[in-house]
Design a protein around this motif. Structure first.
Motif, PDB file in Angstrom:
ATOM      1  N   LEU A   1      19.882  37.245 -95.870  1.00 44.42           N
ATOM      2  CA  LEU A   1      20.626  38.119 -95.841  1.00 44.42           C
ATOM      3  C   LEU A   1      19.890  38.888 -97.014  1.00 44.42           C
ATOM      4  O   LEU A   1      18.616  39.000 -97.432  1.00 44.42           O
ATOM      5  CB  LEU A   1      22.361  37.686 -97.209  1.00 44.42           C
TER       6      LEU A   1
ATOM      7  N   GLN B   1      17.166  35.447-104.902  1.00 42.45           N
ATOM      8  CA  GLN B   1      17.638  36.905-104.659  1.00 42.45           C
ATOM      9  C   GLN B   1      15.926  37.155-105.351  1.00 42.45           C
ATOM     10  O   GLN B   1      16.007  37.369-105.820  1.00 42.45           O
ATOM     11  CB  GLN B   1      18.930  36.684-105.073  1.00 42.45           C
TER      12      GLN B   1
ATOM     13  N   SER C   1      17.900  35.747 -99.739  1.00 43.53           N
ATOM     14  CA  SER C   1      18.713  37.071-100.352  1.00 43.53           C
ATOM     15  C   SER C   1      17.250  38.291-100.643  1.00 43.53           C
ATOM     16  O   SER C   1      16.750  37.694-101.309  1.00 43.53           O
ATOM     17  CB  SER C   1      19.724  37.581-100.926  1.00 43.53           C
TER      18      SER C   1
ATOM     19  N   ARG D   1      14.254  39.389 -92.266  1.00 43.98           N
ATOM     20  CA  ARG D   1      15.761  38.190 -91.569  1.00 43.98           C
ATOM     21  C   ARG D   1      14.961  37.845 -90.258  1.00 43.98           C
ATOM     22  O   ARG D   1      15.515  36.919 -90.481  1.00 43.98           O
ATOM     23  CB  ARG D   1      16.342  39.397 -91.982  1.00 43.98           C
TER      24      ARG D   1
ATOM     25  N   ILE E   1      27.104  31.618-101.057  1.00 45.18           N
ATOM     26  CA  ILE E   1      26.769  32.384-101.924  1.00 45.18           C
ATOM     27  C   ILE E   1      27.390  32.046-104.049  1.00 45.18           C
ATOM     28  O   ILE E   1      28.554  31.440-103.880  1.00 45.18           O
ATOM     29  CB  ILE E   1      27.196  33.591-102.039  1.00 45.18           C
TER      30      ILE E   1
END
Ligand code: NAP
Length: 277
Positions: free
Chosen positions: A149, A72, A115, A142, A8
């Motif tokens: 995530l 993301q 994400s 997921r 991350i």
């Protein structure tokens, strides 16, 4: 989903509102050193296909590779979209989530995102049946390996509290607009801190323009020979946030990333945190 996966990152490059230059700006951000990219499958505000083009150009140039990137994206309800929908609005919400993510993966040229966020709950208060169905569908994506995530965005404390009453799994991320006047979203941040949820803050500069001119920010900026935006980004990280920047300027990209080198004294952090109230 193969791996190894990107960690991350400590900064996310935001791609909203960039229209045609989206591809060039995304590539430039990656060349500058950003390794986290935030987008959404919502043409009203984001050109997600352009983000994918920028990423592809960076791959071709050898700037980075998929396993180094944290990508993301978001699922946006019909109410948050214009007429250009990434799913069939007549389909169930579960199918809409699957179609939206499938289209995001195509835009981004990948078979997984790091994400996947719910862009915003269906109602101003609480956690509706629609939200529960969408969250379930996101979990399914997921579990199938198409997202690493999950998270939620544009949430108040009441949304999160209700969500946690009815869901047996906390989000990995909360992404919110962060207002200094609300103690930098202190209630939501505390909720997140207590549950190991990583808080992502956006509009840290644009929602707090007067703070950028306040001596609690301008004094340390002068002392450490940095800019007020750099102080805000360093501050946000020191109180546990993952900040986003949507800069369109190469020099600002470099400055924003350089804020990672700035360690503010605890007293400065405390003063900025308490700037209002
Ligand atoms: N979940 C949601 O609903 C939601 C909503 C809004 C945004 N977002 C995400 O958050 C991202 C960022 O949005 P944002 O509202 O934080 O930013 P933004 O609206 O894209 O704007 C950042 C502003 O700060 C300026 N700036 C950045 N770095 C600077 C620096 N070092 N010095 C001076 N000015 C600087 C930029 O100007 P220059 O361009 O001139 O640098 C720009 O005016 C979006 O792109 C999107 O990905 C999510």
């Amino acid at each position: 989903m193969a791996g190894p996966f990107a960690p991350i990152p400590d900064f996310l490059y935001g791609t909203a509102w960039k229209k045609d230059p989206t591809a060039a700006l995304t590539e430039q951000a990656l060349r500058c050193g950003f390794r986290g990219v935030d987008t959404a499958n919502q043409l009203r505000h984001y050109n997600e296909a352009g983000v994918g083009e920028g990423i592809a150009a960076a791959y071709r140039a050898g700037v980075t590779s998929r396993s180094e990137l944290f990508l993301q994206t978001k699922f946006t309800y019909v109410q948050g979209q214009d007429h250009r929908l990434p799913y069939d609005p007549a389909a169930s919400l579960s199918v809409q989530v699957a179609q939206s993510l499938a289209s995001s993966l195509e835009h981004l040229g990948t078979d997984y995102v790091d994400s996947f966020l719910l862009h915003g709950p269906a109602m101003r208060q609480g956690w509706s049946y629609d939200d529960a169905e969408v969250w379930q569908a996101m979990r399914k994506e997921r579990d199938a390996g198409r997202a690493r995530l999950l998270g939620v965005s544009n949430v108040g404390l009441h949304h999160l509290q209700r969500m946690m009453e009815v869901q047996d799994e906390a989000p990995a991320f909360v992404q919110n607009r962060c207002f200094a006047v609300a103690g930098w979203d202190c209630d939501v941040r505390q909720f997140c801190r207590e549950r190991g949820i990583l808080y992502q803050g956006f509009s840290l500069l644009t929602a707090n323009l007067e703070v950028l001119q306040h001596p609690v920010v301008t004094d340390p900026a002068e002392q450490f020979k940095v800019t007020p935006p750099q102080v805000i980004f360093a501050f946000s990280r020191q109180i546990g946030m993952l900040p986003l920047t949507g800069t369109t300027n190469g020099e600002h990209m470099r400055q924003d990333l350089a804020s990672r080198e700035l360690a503010l004294p605890a007293e400065v952090v405390r003063k900025i945190e308490k700037i209002v109230g």
